[in-house]
Every structure is written in C-alpha cells, then in structure tokens.
Design a protein around this motif. Structure first.
Motif, mmCIF file in Angstrom:
data_model
loop_
_atom_site.group_PDB
_atom_site.id
_atom_site.type_symbol
_atom_site.label_atom_id
_atom_site.label_comp_id
_atom_site.label_asym_id
_atom_site.label_seq_id
_atom_site.Cartn_x
_atom_site.Cartn_y
_atom_site.Cartn_z
ATOM 1 N N ASN A 310 0.873 -1.054 0.176
ATOM 2 C CA ASN A 310 -0.038 -0.074 0.064
ATOM 3 C C ASN A 310 0.938 1.210 -0.009
ATOM 4 O OD1 ASN A 310 -2.733 -1.397 0.030
ATOM 5 N ND2 ASN A 310 -1.699 -2.076 1.997
ATOM 6 N N GLY A 311 2.075 1.125 -0.111
ATOM 7 C CA GLY A 311 2.828 2.337 0.143
ATOM 8 C C GLY A 311 2.761 3.051 1.243
ATOM 9 N N ALA A 312 2.707 2.355 2.123
ATOM 10 C CA ALA A 312 2.601 3.126 3.594
ATOM 11 C C ALA A 312 4.016 3.914 3.974
ATOM 12 C CB ALA A 312 2.201 2.055 4.831
ATOM 13 N N LYS A 313 3.775 4.827 4.817
ATOM 14 C CA LYS A 313 4.796 5.753 5.134
ATOM 15 C C LYS A 313 5.164 5.202 6.782
ATOM 16 C CE LYS A 313 6.787 10.110 5.214
ATOM 17 N NZ LYS A 313 8.007 9.421 5.614
ATOM 18 N N ILE A 314 6.368 4.906 6.869
ATOM 19 C CA ILE A 314 6.938 4.297 8.025
ATOM 20 C C ILE A 314 7.762 5.431 8.746
ATOM 21 C CG2 ILE A 314 8.552 2.585 8.951
ATOM 22 C CD1 ILE A 314 8.030 1.040 6.338
ATOM 23 N N GLU A 315 7.488 5.551 10.125
ATOM 24 C CA GLU A 315 8.194 6.507 10.904
ATOM 25 C C GLU A 315 8.530 5.596 12.057
ATOM 26 O OE1 GLU A 315 8.259 9.617 10.278
ATOM 27 O OE2 GLU A 315 6.627 10.127 9.061
ATOM 28 N N TYR A 326 1.418 4.392 8.251
ATOM 29 C CA TYR A 326 0.023 4.882 8.010
ATOM 30 C C TYR A 326 0.087 4.955 6.592
ATOM 31 C CZ TYR A 326 2.741 9.348 7.950
ATOM 32 O OH TYR A 326 3.639 10.452 7.726
ATOM 33 N N VAL A 327 -1.252 4.760 5.988
ATOM 34 C CA VAL A 327 -1.417 5.030 4.619
ATOM 35 C C VAL A 327 -2.942 5.098 4.663
ATOM 36 C CG1 VAL A 327 -1.531 2.590 4.061
ATOM 37 C CG2 VAL A 327 -1.338 4.306 2.153
ATOM 38 N N GLY A 328 -3.629 6.509 3.879
ATOM 39 C CA GLY A 328 -4.902 6.550 3.988
ATOM 40 C C GLY A 328 -5.454 6.777 5.438
ATOM 41 N N SER A 329 -6.425 6.030 5.877
ATOM 42 C CA SER A 329 -6.725 6.131 7.180
ATOM 43 C C SER A 329 -6.153 4.923 8.024
ATOM 44 C CB SER A 329 -8.370 6.111 7.289
ATOM 45 O OG SER A 329 -8.858 5.045 6.631
#
Ligand SMILES: *[C@@H]1O[C@H](CO)[C@@H](O)[C@H](O)[C@H]1NC(C)=O
Ligand SMILES: *[C@@H]1O[C@H](CO)[C@@H](O)[C@H](O)[C@H]1NC(C)=O
Length: 380
Positions: A310-315, A326-329
């Motif tokens: 989903n191409g989530a952003k990782i922190e 997180y990605v979208g909601s």
C-alpha cells in the motif's frame, strides 16, 4: 518529514554501532548466560518446528498446554506426537538449545489456576504431572503463563506454588540424576497491577528463590479495547503514563527482583487503527475503529507486506521508541528491527537477563530476531 528522517538516520547509526563486536574484553563474571527466547504457537500449521532458525535463540517455548479440571496433563495422541516432534526436531537442529513447554496462555481459565494453587493436594497433582509431562516428551523445563492471578490471595498462592514446584524439581533431579528442569513464568509487564481495581503484586521473594527467570510481557499496552486513539502498544517510554516497558521493567527491579531473573518481552506483531483524520497520524491521534487484522492485530510479516503493497509511510518515534506506519486512514503501531534493537540496548543498560519474542512465525525473514541476537552482545 525532515525531523523523522533525521531521527531515522540517528536510529540507524545507533543500531549499527550496536553490532560492532567488542574485541578482547575478558568476561570474568558468574552471571548466568543470556536468555534469547521465543514462544512457538503450536497451532501454526504453516510454521513447523523444522522452520525455526535455532541459531538465533537459546530457549524455545512450546505454547501451550493446559491441565484438565483435575489439574493434570492428559495429552491426546495427536498432541503427544506434536510434542515429541517439537523437542526432537529442535534438539537435532541445535543440541544446546533448551525447550520448555508453556502452561496456560492468554484467554485460558484463570480460575482453574486459582483453584489449583489454593491447596496443597491440587498443587501436588499439578506439579507432579507437569514434571512427568516434561520428562515424557523431552523438555528441559516448564513455563507458567497464568493470565492472571486476580487478587492478593492468588498471588500468595502463586508464591507457595513456586516454592513447592522448585522443591519437587530439585527432588526429581536428585533421584533421577538428571539436570533439574527449568522453571519460568510469563508475567505482567509490571510487578503490580497498578491500573486495576483489585491491587495485587507478584510474589517477588518466591520468584527470586524458585524460578530461573520471568518473561515480562512488555506489550499490549494499547489495542482494540480503546478505538478512540492510536497507540504504541509496546512503547519503551510514555510521557503521559506508567504504561511502558521502561516503567514495567524498573518496577520489577525496584521491588527487589534479581536482575538475572528478568527477561523483557518483545512483540513480533502490531496493533492497527482507523484514523479519524488521515492527516492526523501521530501516536495518540484520534481514531474511530480497529484497522486491518484479526481484532486489529497484524504480525510483523503481515505489516511489512501491508506497508509495501500500500506504499505506507514508516516512521520511527524517538519519544516512545517504537515504529508506526500509515496510509490513507490505516495506522499501525509496531516494532521493527530498529526500535526492537533500541529496546535491547535499554534492557542491557538495565543489566537484565535477556529478551523473548511473542511469537515465532511472525518475523519477516528473521530480520528482527537476527538483529536482536546480534545486538545482545554480552555472553556471545
Ligand atoms: C515432524 O514434523 C515434520 C514437519 O516439521 C514432519 O515432516 C515429520 O514427519 C514429523 N515427525 C513426526 C514423528 O511426527
Ligand atoms: C507512575 O508511578 C509512580 C510511582 O511508581 C507515581 O509516583 C507516578 O505518579 C505515576 N505516574 C503516572 C502518570 O501515573
């Protein structure tokens, strides 16, 4: 976010520096060898004992066995096969590795253990059967995962149970001239249930005298029972509460537990939420529901797949020492190799015995387990 990138790089440097071996430091110490343990969920059909990379662990625990209402272990033939296979397979792969079987587990009948621990006769039935079961299937020890003693009486009885259990183990070892069985317990992250209405505290005196160590379950601080906000479910630090691994481990030490008896739990899974506002995606942001996974739980390997797909952003969050994506909601709080390694550094700084994972089969290509094993530099 620039700040996050900087943090990420800093974390990477910290982690990499941990893997540099210490050269020619003579280890003159009587302290027992470190514990690098993991529980194996026996219900995983796609992850047999033969799939375990035994070079990464010192102890593997079979999860779980449950006594009957007569407090004895009655093992069906299919389970018996499973148990023998478990110990035989692991011993063949790595002879020094120790195997234990864990008794109980989350969601099992707490009152059964309470009744068993409440009188001598039932304790004896349980203890005798537990030792027979360990020997019958070639285990090196037992682990009690009673979740949880509910009141001060249960805690007192637990202390007595440990005393009698150890006595029986010593006696059995003498009579059979074998190495004594190991005895451990999975316990709450903190020495006391300071959040509950019924205050109670684990019997530290008895643990010191009778157990090899305890496995402190330093996770599940947040989850599906609170869908109003996101959370780092295994946070090392929490600014706003005492619900954190640093607080929990220190509470055990403060209560007098020997550091050599304390082992820190690390989760190989995360907790998910649905964000109220996709633009507000921090730890503690407003949420409205649990996210993907069974009751909002995803294993680390599932999280990695989800993030990638989903191409989530990782922190990496430096305040809590945790990881989130997180990605979208969708929002997921978990640990990766970086945050897990920083926790190991913390645990080593405290001087405790080691760490354990819940659970095998959830790591992604052994990434966290490998990094953890490398990072724990003492006794290598
Ligand atoms: C043990 O399990 C392995 C798979 O992990 C299987 O191939 C083998 O047949 C089993 N052995 C016994 C005795 O059940
Ligand atoms: C955390 O625990 C300590 C005692 O161990 C207490 O003094 C303090 O008030 C607690 N903090 C919070 C936020 O509850």
């Amino acid at each position: 976010m620039a700040a996050s990138t900087a943090h990420f790089q800093l974390l990477q440097i910290l982690v990499l520096s941990l893997t540099i071996p210490i050269i020619s430091t003579p280890v003159v110490t009587a302290s027992p060898p470190p514990v690098k343990a993991a529980y194996w969920p026996s219900w995983l059909t796609n992850f047999p004992p033969s799939a375990i990379d035994t070079t990464l662990f010192t102890h593997v625990l079979y999860a779980f066995l449950m006594p009957t209402t007569t407090y004895k272990f009655q093992i069906p033939a299919s389970t018996a096969q499973h148990l023998s296979n478990f110990t035989t397979t692991l011993r063949r792969k790595n002879p020094p590795l120790k195997t234990l079987y864990s008794i109980g587990g989350g969601g099992t009948d707490s009152h059964l253990f309470a009744r068993m621990a409440s009188n001598w006769k039932s304790r004896q039935a349980f203890i005798t059967s537990s030792i027979q079961t360990a020997r019958r299937f070639g285990f090196d020890g037992m682990d009690l995962d009673w979740e949880f003693p509910e009141n001060p009486t249960d805690m007192q009885n637990l202390g007595v149970l440990f005393t009698e259990w150890r006595r029986a183990i010593v006696h059995e070892a003498r009579t059979t001239r074998r190495a004594p069985l190991l005895l451990t317990a999975a316990v709450y992250f903190s020495v006391d249930f300071f959040l509950d209405e019924t205050y109670r505290k684990f019997p530290v005196w008895s643990i010191n005298q009778n157990l090899d160590w305890i496995n402190a379950m330093c996770y599940d601080y947040h989850g599906s029972w609170d869908t109003s906000r996101t959370g780092a479910h295994a946070a090392l630090y929490d600014r706003n509460s005492n619900i954190s691994t640093s607080y929990g481990l220190r509470s055990w030490i403060k209560a007098g537990l020997l550091k050599s008896k304390l082992v820190m739990g690390l989760p190989l899974y995360g907790k998910t939420w649905v964000l109220k506002d996709p633009n507000s995606h921090e730890i503690g942001s407003d949420a409205v529901a649990v996210g993907p996974g069974d009751d909002g739980v995803l294993t680390y390997v599932q999280i990695e797949e989800f993030n990638k797909k989903n191409g989530a952003k990782i922190e990496h969050d430096i305040d809590t020492v945790s990881t989130y994506s997180y990605v979208g909601s969708v929002w997921i709080g978990y640990d990766d190799a970086i945050s897990a390694t920083l926790k190991i550094q913390f645990a080593q700084g405290l001087g405790i015995r080691g760490y354990f994972f819940w659970a095998l089969g959830s790591d992604s290509e052994w990434r966290i387990s490998t990094q953890a094993s490398r990072a724990w530099i003492l006794g290598e």
